[in-house]
Design a protein around this motif. Sequence first.
Motif, PDB file in Angstrom:
ATOM      1  N   ALA A 318     -35.260  24.424 -40.635  1.00 59.02           N
ATOM      2  CA  ALA A 318     -35.644  25.199 -39.448  1.00 59.02           C
ATOM      3  C   ALA A 318     -36.422  24.368 -38.440  1.00 59.02           C
ATOM      4  CB  ALA A 318     -36.461  26.421 -39.861  1.00 59.02           C
ATOM      5  N   CYS A 319     -36.859  23.197 -38.833  1.00 61.36           N
ATOM      6  CA  CYS A 319     -37.550  22.309 -37.895  1.00 61.36           C
ATOM      7  C   CYS A 319     -36.573  21.652 -36.916  1.00 61.36           C
ATOM      8  CB  CYS A 319     -38.302  21.213 -38.657  1.00 61.36           C
ATOM      9  SG  CYS A 319     -39.594  21.826 -39.752  1.00 61.36           S
ATOM     10  N   ALA A 320     -35.288  21.663 -37.262  1.00 67.55           N
ATOM     11  CA  ALA A 320     -34.290  20.981 -36.432  1.00 67.55           C
ATOM     12  C   ALA A 320     -33.668  21.949 -35.437  1.00 67.55           C
ATOM     13  CB  ALA A 320     -33.202  20.380 -37.321  1.00 67.55           C
ATOM     14  N   HIS A 321     -33.016  21.393 -34.453  1.00 68.50           N
ATOM     15  CA  HIS A 321     -32.266  22.195 -33.496  1.00 68.50           C
ATOM     16  C   HIS A 321     -31.091  22.837 -34.239  1.00 68.50           C
ATOM     17  CE1 HIS A 321     -29.822  23.261 -30.046  1.00 68.50           C
ATOM     18  NE2 HIS A 321     -30.856  22.996 -29.258  1.00 68.50           N
ATOM     19  N   PRO A 322     -30.775  24.114 -33.966  1.00 70.80           N
ATOM     20  CA  PRO A 322     -29.677  24.773 -34.684  1.00 70.80           C
ATOM     21  C   PRO A 322     -28.353  24.018 -34.625  1.00 70.80           C
ATOM     22  CG  PRO A 322     -30.945  26.391 -33.477  1.00 70.80           C
ATOM     23  CD  PRO A 322     -31.484  25.041 -33.087  1.00 70.80           C
ATOM     24  N   ARG A 323     -28.088  23.309 -33.536  1.00 68.15           N
ATOM     25  CA  ARG A 323     -26.833  22.579 -33.442  1.00 68.15           C
ATOM     26  C   ARG A 323     -26.768  21.412 -34.423  1.00 68.15           C
ATOM     27  NH1 ARG A 323     -25.395  22.263 -26.941  1.00 68.15           N
ATOM     28  NH2 ARG A 323     -24.868  24.461 -26.695  1.00 68.15           N
ATOM     29  N   ARG A 324     -27.944  20.995 -34.931  1.00 68.06           N
ATOM     30  CA  ARG A 324     -27.969  19.874 -35.875  1.00 68.06           C
ATOM     31  C   ARG A 324     -28.039  20.335 -37.316  1.00 68.06           C
ATOM     32  NH1 ARG A 324     -32.258  16.568 -33.082  1.00 68.06           N
ATOM     33  NH2 ARG A 324     -33.303  16.680 -35.092  1.00 68.06           N
ATOM     34  N   ILE A 325     -28.311  21.636 -37.535  1.00 65.41           N
ATOM     35  CA  ILE A 325     -28.538  22.099 -38.902  1.00 65.41           C
ATOM     36  C   ILE A 325     -27.296  21.915 -39.762  1.00 65.41           C
ATOM     37  CG2 ILE A 325     -28.984  24.130 -40.332  1.00 65.41           C
ATOM     38  CD1 ILE A 325     -30.901  25.095 -38.153  1.00 65.41           C
ATOM     39  N   LYS A 326     -26.138  22.345 -39.254  1.00 62.60           N
ATOM     40  CA  LYS A 326     -24.924  22.253 -40.069  1.00 62.60           C
ATOM     41  C   LYS A 326     -24.607  20.800 -40.410  1.00 62.60           C
ATOM     42  CE  LYS A 326     -20.119  23.756 -40.221  1.00 62.60           C
ATOM     43  NZ  LYS A 326     -19.045  24.530 -39.535  1.00 62.60           N
ATOM     44  N   ARG A 327     -24.739  19.902 -39.428  1.00 57.10           N
ATOM     45  CA  ARG A 327     -24.475  18.488 -39.701  1.00 57.10           C
ATOM     46  C   ARG A 327     -25.456  17.936 -40.718  1.00 57.10           C
ATOM     47  NH1 ARG A 327     -24.970  14.290 -34.837  1.00 57.10           N
ATOM     48  NH2 ARG A 327     -27.121  15.017 -34.995  1.00 57.10           N
ATOM     49  N   SER A 328     -26.720  18.325 -40.583  1.00 53.78           N
ATOM     50  CA  SER A 328     -27.733  17.848 -41.528  1.00 53.78           C
ATOM     51  C   SER A 328     -27.430  18.321 -42.940  1.00 53.78           C
ATOM     52  CB  SER A 328     -29.126  18.331 -41.102  1.00 53.78           C
ATOM     53  OG  SER A 328     -29.515  17.746 -39.885  1.00 53.78           O
TER      54      SER A 328
END
Length: 372
Positions: A318-328
């Motif tokens: 949740a600290c990341a931007h939502p657009r990066r969550i899936k990639r992460s």
Amino acid sequence: SNRFASPDLNPVDGARTPVTLPESPMTAPREVAIFDREVLLRQLELVYSRRYMFDDEVELGLPQPSLNSEEQLRLDKLRWLADDERGPLRPLLFGSKAMRDRLAKARLACPNAASVIDMIDRGVALSVLTGTALMLPPVLLLGPPGTGKTHASQAIAAALGTAIQAISCASNSDCQQLVVGHPTSWRGARMSVVNEALLGTDTAQPVLLLDEIDKFESHRDEQPYHVLLNLLEGENSGAILDEYLRVPFDLSHAIIIATANDTDRLPSFIQDKPLVIEIALPVGADLVGITRRIATDAITQAGGAFAGPGEEVIARLACAHPRRIKRSVRLALGYAAGAGRSRLTVTDVEAAERLAVGPATRDPIGFLQARG
């Protein structure tokens, strides 16, 4: 009601549109014509200098017009549309309890889009009560990148049980091409993008998603937004002339959802047309819920070999931007698999984010800041 008349099935002119009886004054029409078939047939007659004979063109070996390449492409499109066995009629959407139940689930999945989903639910409730087709105003979802505007639009379309056609305004360099198309005198002319999108569905009421409508910036000097008025104003959208086919289309029943990051980039006459609903940044429990959904979907797509994410992993993601969550998550799964584990750890997530961002120091991007 039908804006365009549909000819009866006729062995002489080959029209394929079924006969429709007049609706009772107390009965709402179940389908409408999305383009004017009579005008379409007249356009074919102008090209052929005679009546178009459908399959008999080939069977009887009838002479074909001699055209340049641009006009031939237009003729091919006209013939394709005339030969479509569906004809111009497409069904309308009518509200139901099942539709409202799906909207309630969409509201839970997209909590920061509750305002727009609630507005649509009230429209569905009105449709149920009156027995009339669903009617919704054009909507502009306003918010910064990553707030889930596109995802909410997709969830709404799925809940309504209709198709969604996403059109990127940022990558479309010509607003006239987007809405009305260009005549064949233009190099590389083609029919309207939104009309093609409408024809690509089996309903008169698809969701037409105009993504990043505020990104026509490079064409402000050409005032492209004036063309959008045809789509956003009900009195104009019922018969928009496609300048390539020279056939009018009815987009008045389409569900128009636009997205934008900044309405200040839009001229005032466009800002006033759609219902502007702000999609706020998710916070607190909403943010955690959205993060969990994205992470769970990514893990499920990996084949179900991994356990669901734990609370610590969700908090870190949740600290990341939502657009990066899936990639992460997908990168983190590789770290877990490499270590022989079937459950993600915070260490996997941090390693994935370092790989994705790179060694350069960057300002944190997202809704929360990671704590040391």
